[in-house]
Design a protein around this motif. Structure first.
Motif, short mmCIF file in Angstrom:
data_model
loop_
_atom_site.label_atom_id
_atom_site.label_comp_id
_atom_site.label_asym_id
_atom_site.label_seq_id
_atom_site.Cartn_x
_atom_site.Cartn_y
_atom_site.Cartn_z
N ALA A 1 0.82 -1.22 0.00
CA ALA A 1 0.00 0.00 0.00
C ALA A 1 0.86 1.26 0.00
O ALA A 1 0.36 2.35 0.24
CB ALA A 1 -0.93 0.00 1.21
N GLY A 2 2.15 1.11 -0.27
CA GLY A 2 3.04 2.26 -0.29
C GLY A 2 4.13 2.13 0.76
O GLY A 2 4.04 1.30 1.67
N PRO A 3 5.18 2.92 0.64
CA PRO A 3 6.29 2.82 1.59
C PRO A 3 5.94 3.37 2.97
O PRO A 3 5.02 4.18 3.12
CB PRO A 3 7.39 3.66 0.93
N GLY A 4 6.70 2.93 3.96
CA GLY A 4 6.55 3.47 5.30
C GLY A 4 7.29 4.80 5.40
O GLY A 4 7.68 5.39 4.39
N ASP A 5 7.50 5.27 6.61
CA ASP A 5 8.17 6.54 6.83
C ASP A 5 9.57 6.32 7.39
O ASP A 5 9.87 5.27 7.95
CB ASP A 5 7.35 7.41 7.80
N LEU A 6 10.40 7.33 7.25
CA LEU A 6 11.76 7.29 7.77
C LEU A 6 11.87 8.29 8.92
O LEU A 6 11.44 9.43 8.79
CB LEU A 6 12.77 7.65 6.68
N TYR A 7 12.44 7.84 10.03
CA TYR A 7 12.65 8.71 11.18
C TYR A 7 14.16 8.90 11.39
O TYR A 7 14.92 7.93 11.39
CB TYR A 7 12.03 8.11 12.44
N VAL A 8 14.56 10.16 11.53
CA VAL A 8 15.97 10.48 11.73
C VAL A 8 16.16 10.95 13.17
O VAL A 8 15.59 11.97 13.58
CB VAL A 8 16.44 11.58 10.76
N LEU A 9 16.93 10.18 13.94
CA LEU A 9 17.23 10.54 15.33
C LEU A 9 18.40 11.52 15.32
O LEU A 9 19.47 11.21 14.80
CB LEU A 9 17.58 9.29 16.13
N ILE A 10 18.19 12.70 15.89
CA ILE A 10 19.19 13.75 15.85
C ILE A 10 20.03 13.77 17.12
O ILE A 10 19.50 13.78 18.24
CB ILE A 10 18.53 15.14 15.66
N HIS A 11 21.35 13.77 16.93
CA HIS A 11 22.29 13.94 18.04
C HIS A 11 22.95 15.31 17.89
O HIS A 11 23.46 15.64 16.81
CB HIS A 11 23.36 12.85 18.02
N VAL A 12 22.94 16.10 18.94
CA VAL A 12 23.58 17.42 18.91
C VAL A 12 24.94 17.31 19.60
O VAL A 12 25.02 16.97 20.78
CB VAL A 12 22.71 18.48 19.61
N THR A 13 25.99 17.60 18.84
CA THR A 13 27.35 17.52 19.38
C THR A 13 27.57 18.62 20.42
O THR A 13 27.26 19.80 20.15
CB THR A 13 28.38 17.68 18.25
N PRO A 14 28.05 18.29 21.60
CA PRO A 14 28.26 19.30 22.65
C PRO A 14 29.23 20.39 22.20
O PRO A 14 30.19 20.13 21.47
CB PRO A 14 28.85 18.48 23.81
N HIS A 15 28.97 21.61 22.64
CA HIS A 15 29.83 22.75 22.33
C HIS A 15 30.70 23.04 23.56
O HIS A 15 30.25 22.89 24.70
CB HIS A 15 28.97 23.98 22.00
N PRO A 16 31.96 23.44 23.36
CA PRO A 16 32.85 23.67 24.51
C PRO A 16 32.45 24.85 25.39
O PRO A 16 32.82 24.91 26.56
CB PRO A 16 34.22 23.91 23.85
N ILE A 17 31.68 25.78 24.85
CA ILE A 17 31.30 26.97 25.62
C ILE A 17 29.79 27.04 25.86
O ILE A 17 29.34 27.32 26.97
CB ILE A 17 31.77 28.26 24.89
N PHE A 18 29.01 26.77 24.82
CA PHE A 18 27.57 26.92 24.92
C PHE A 18 26.89 25.58 25.24
O PHE A 18 27.33 24.52 24.80
CB PHE A 18 26.99 27.47 23.62
N SER A 19 25.82 25.67 26.00
CA SER A 19 24.99 24.49 26.28
C SER A 19 23.54 24.95 26.36
O SER A 19 23.25 26.15 26.46
CB SER A 19 25.41 23.83 27.59
N ARG A 20 22.65 24.00 26.31
CA ARG A 20 21.22 24.34 26.29
C ARG A 20 20.49 23.58 27.39
O ARG A 20 20.71 22.39 27.58
CB ARG A 20 20.62 23.99 24.93
N LYS A 21 19.61 24.29 28.07
CA LYS A 21 18.74 23.67 29.06
C LYS A 21 17.34 24.20 28.83
O LYS A 21 17.09 25.40 28.99
CB LYS A 21 19.20 23.97 30.48
N ASP A 22 16.45 23.32 28.44
CA ASP A 22 15.09 23.71 28.04
C ASP A 22 15.19 24.73 26.90
O ASP A 22 15.79 24.45 25.88
CB ASP A 22 14.31 24.25 29.24
N GLU A 23 14.66 25.93 27.11
CA GLU A 23 14.71 26.95 26.06
C GLU A 23 15.79 27.99 26.31
O GLU A 23 15.82 29.03 25.64
CB GLU A 23 13.33 27.64 25.94
N ASN A 24 16.66 27.72 27.26
CA ASN A 24 17.71 28.68 27.61
C ASN A 24 19.08 28.20 27.14
O ASN A 24 19.37 27.00 27.16
CB ASN A 24 17.74 28.90 29.12
N ILE A 25 19.91 29.15 26.73
CA ILE A 25 21.29 28.85 26.33
C ILE A 25 22.22 29.34 27.43
O ILE A 25 22.15 30.50 27.85
CB ILE A 25 21.64 29.52 24.99
N HIS A 26 23.09 28.45 27.89
CA HIS A 26 24.04 28.79 28.95
C HIS A 26 25.44 28.92 28.37
O HIS A 26 25.80 28.23 27.41
CB HIS A 26 24.02 27.70 30.02
#
Length: 212
Positions: free
Chosen positions: A181-206
């Motif tokens: 009945a047609g192809p299924g879907d593709l899901y891409v799991l995203i990994h964010v590489t850590p930054h040496p200075i910036f980090s994220r917590k919820d909607e805030n950037i530290h």
């Protein structure tokens, strides 16, 4: 009730809602009609009692996402002539019985109406991709080269939305495994590489700064 009633009856018209009505609108309309047509108010009026039963029957289908989707598919299949072999549009071969029996042991209306002959979409697939911290904030474009189930390698391009978080998934419709009945879907799991200075917590950037 005969199973053919599922495609002969227009439950949207019976309930008085459009085919595109959302669940909230369907529930609101049902409650309105149920109050008006309740047997306690109609006091033995056979015509109104039958109307109340029809409205309740329609709500039973349209309030359930799975039943509603399959009801729509059955009506569309019969209307367009896209029905499995052996299906008789006149209703021959269907059994009569309790309404709940029409959905079969697995709750799948197609298993009952079409003897389990429903075509299936291909399986959903998943892959992974890594992006930088800056790309996760501003968004980026991913270029993937995949070979689903050993098929010929294909280049797939998709947009990563701005603000995506580590561990989030992006859905690419129709790029999964092939199916009848047609192809299924593709899901891409995203990994964010850590930054040496910036980090994220919820909607805030530290910002982490070295002290000298």
């Amino acid at each position: 009730m005969a199973a053919k009633d599922l495609y002969e009856k227009d439950y949207y018209q019976i309930l008085g809602v459009s085919k595109g009505a959302d669940s909230a609108a369907i529930k609101k309309q049902y409650r309105k009609l149920a109050r008006e047509l309740h047997p306690d108010k109609t006091k033995g009026d056979k015509k109104l009692e039958d109307r109340f039963k029809a409205v309740s029957e329609a709500y039973d289908i349209l309030s359930d996402d799975k039943k509603r989707r399959e009801y729509d598919e059955v009506r569309e299949a019969v209307k367009s002539g896209r029905v499995p072999p052996g299906f008789n549009g006149g209703g021959q071969g269907f059994n009569s019985g309790d309404f709940s029996d029409l959905f079969g042991p697995g709750g799948d209306i197609f298993s009952t109406l079409f003897g389990g002959a429903r075509q299936r979409h291909g399986a959903d697939l998943q892959t992974e991709a890594s992006i930088g911290f800056k790309e996760s904030i501003y968004g980026t474009e991913l270029n993937l080269r995949l070979s689903p189930n050993g098929s010929t390698p294909a280049n797939i391009t998709t947009r990563v939305p701005a603000g995506i978080k580590d561990g989030a998934k992006i859905k690419i419709k129709g790029r999964g495994a092939p199916g009848a009945a047609g192809p299924g879907d593709l899901y891409v799991l995203i990994h964010v590489t850590p930054h040496p200075i910036f980090s994220r917590k919820d909607e805030n950037i530290h910002v982490t700064l070295p002290i000298t």
